[in-house]
Write a protein that holds these residues in place. Structure first.
Motif, PDB file in Angstrom:
ATOM      1  N   PHE A 139       0.835  -1.197   0.000  1.00  0.00           N
ATOM      2  CA  PHE A 139       0.000   0.000   0.000  1.00  0.00           C
ATOM      3  C   PHE A 139       0.870   1.248   0.000  1.00  0.00           C
ATOM      4  O   PHE A 139       1.891   1.293   0.696  1.00  0.00           O
ATOM      5  CB  PHE A 139      -0.916   0.003   1.229  1.00  0.00           C
ATOM      6  CG  PHE A 139      -1.902  -1.131   1.226  1.00  0.00           C
ATOM      7  CD1 PHE A 139      -3.104  -1.006   0.546  1.00  0.00           C
ATOM      8  CD2 PHE A 139      -1.621  -2.316   1.881  1.00  0.00           C
ATOM      9  CE1 PHE A 139      -4.007  -2.055   0.523  1.00  0.00           C
ATOM     10  CE2 PHE A 139      -2.522  -3.365   1.868  1.00  0.00           C
ATOM     11  CZ  PHE A 139      -3.717  -3.240   1.182  1.00  0.00           C
ATOM     12  N   PRO A 140       0.476   2.288  -0.742  1.00  0.00           N
ATOM     13  CA  PRO A 140       1.274   3.514  -0.771  1.00  0.00           C
ATOM     14  C   PRO A 140       1.086   4.385   0.471  1.00  0.00           C
ATOM     15  O   PRO A 140       1.913   5.245   0.759  1.00  0.00           O
ATOM     16  CB  PRO A 140       0.773   4.236  -2.023  1.00  0.00           C
ATOM     17  CG  PRO A 140      -0.620   3.746  -2.209  1.00  0.00           C
ATOM     18  CD  PRO A 140      -0.622   2.322  -1.702  1.00  0.00           C
ATOM     19  N   SER A 141      -0.004   4.180   1.209  1.00  0.00           N
ATOM     20  CA  SER A 141      -0.271   4.990   2.405  1.00  0.00           C
ATOM     21  C   SER A 141      -1.218   4.226   3.321  1.00  0.00           C
ATOM     22  O   SER A 141      -1.901   3.283   2.892  1.00  0.00           O
ATOM     23  CB  SER A 141      -0.899   6.329   2.016  1.00  0.00           C
ATOM     24  OG  SER A 141      -2.196   6.102   1.480  1.00  0.00           O
ATOM     25  N   TYR A 142      -1.257   4.658   4.563  1.00  0.00           N
ATOM     26  CA  TYR A 142      -2.206   4.050   5.492  1.00  0.00           C
ATOM     27  C   TYR A 142      -3.642   4.373   5.103  1.00  0.00           C
ATOM     28  O   TYR A 142      -4.542   3.562   5.308  1.00  0.00           O
ATOM     29  CB  TYR A 142      -1.907   4.452   6.938  1.00  0.00           C
ATOM     30  CG  TYR A 142      -0.865   3.558   7.545  1.00  0.00           C
ATOM     31  CD1 TYR A 142      -1.197   2.294   8.019  1.00  0.00           C
ATOM     32  CD2 TYR A 142       0.469   3.943   7.611  1.00  0.00           C
ATOM     33  CE1 TYR A 142      -0.241   1.434   8.542  1.00  0.00           C
ATOM     34  CE2 TYR A 142       1.430   3.097   8.136  1.00  0.00           C
ATOM     35  CZ  TYR A 142       1.069   1.856   8.607  1.00  0.00           C
ATOM     36  OH  TYR A 142       2.016   1.000   9.121  1.00  0.00           O
ATOM     37  N   SER A 143      -3.865   5.528   4.505  1.00  0.00           N
ATOM     38  CA  SER A 143      -5.232   5.845   4.073  1.00  0.00           C
ATOM     39  C   SER A 143      -5.688   4.871   2.982  1.00  0.00           C
ATOM     40  O   SER A 143      -6.858   4.471   2.955  1.00  0.00           O
ATOM     41  CB  SER A 143      -5.355   7.293   3.615  1.00  0.00           C
ATOM     42  OG  SER A 143      -4.483   7.556   2.559  1.00  0.00           O
TER      43      SER A 143
END
Length: 185
Positions: free
Chosen positions: A45-49
């Motif tokens: 994933f590129p971010s936690y969001s």
């Protein structure tokens, strides 16, 4: 203060570490672990969001399936969140304790009203627990939200709202706990 590991390292972490990340973002929930670990193992994933959005999609799929097994699993995940204002909860996370601190203070009659509304909510929606993103809201604002959701008396809408609240809480926790990736949330 707990922290989140770099998002790009998640797929390389052992299961206990992944479960810990999930517990920090959501609440400790074996059904959530079982549902999401395969995705965490197979995706970067590129971010936690983005991670939270992916988990939200999985939970929405459970809600939409309508199968009794999926609904039971979803209910168990939602019930991992503590009742609002409940003082003695052994499995509650440190994040929940902090998030609900203001609700645990105040007048005795407000505490009793919150307890009454929790009971009314759970009678109206068997198998669910009221989940809301408190985010500094006052007790009266929470009471009004609970009353409106009870009055709506729509179990499907309630599941949707509880799922959204759960993911909003996770996003807020991620923003507070992820020191390496705040710019992408």
């Amino acid at each position: 203060m707990p922290f989140l590991p770099p998002i790009t390292s998640l797929h390389t972490l052992p299961d206990p570490s992944l479960k810990h990340v999930l517990d920090l973002l959501f609440e400790p929930s074996p059904p959530l672990h079982a549902l999401t670990l395969p995705v965490l193992r197979s995706t970067t994933f590129p971010s936690y969001s983005t991670l939270i959005a992916a988990i939200s999609a999985q939970l929405q799929a459970l809600a939409k399936s309508g199968s009794p097994g999926d609904i039971a699993k979803l209910s168990e995940i939602l019930c991992s969140h503590p009742r609002l204002g409940e003082k003695k909860v052994e499995t509650v996370s440190e994040q929940s304790r902090k998030e609900q601190a203001q609700l645990n203070e105040g007048k005795e009659e407000e505490r009793k009203e919150l307890e009454r509304l929790n009971g009314e909510y759970e009678r109206c929606f068997p198998g669910l627990r009221y989940v809301v993103f408190v985010n500094g809201r006052s007790r009266p604002a929470i009471f009004e939200n609970m009353k409106a959701r009870i009055a709506r008396n729509d179990i499907k809408a309630e599941r949707e709202e509880a799922l959204q609240a759960m993911c909003d809480i996770a996003a807020d926790r991620a923003a507070k706990l992820d020191k390496s990736d705040n710019s992408s949330l």
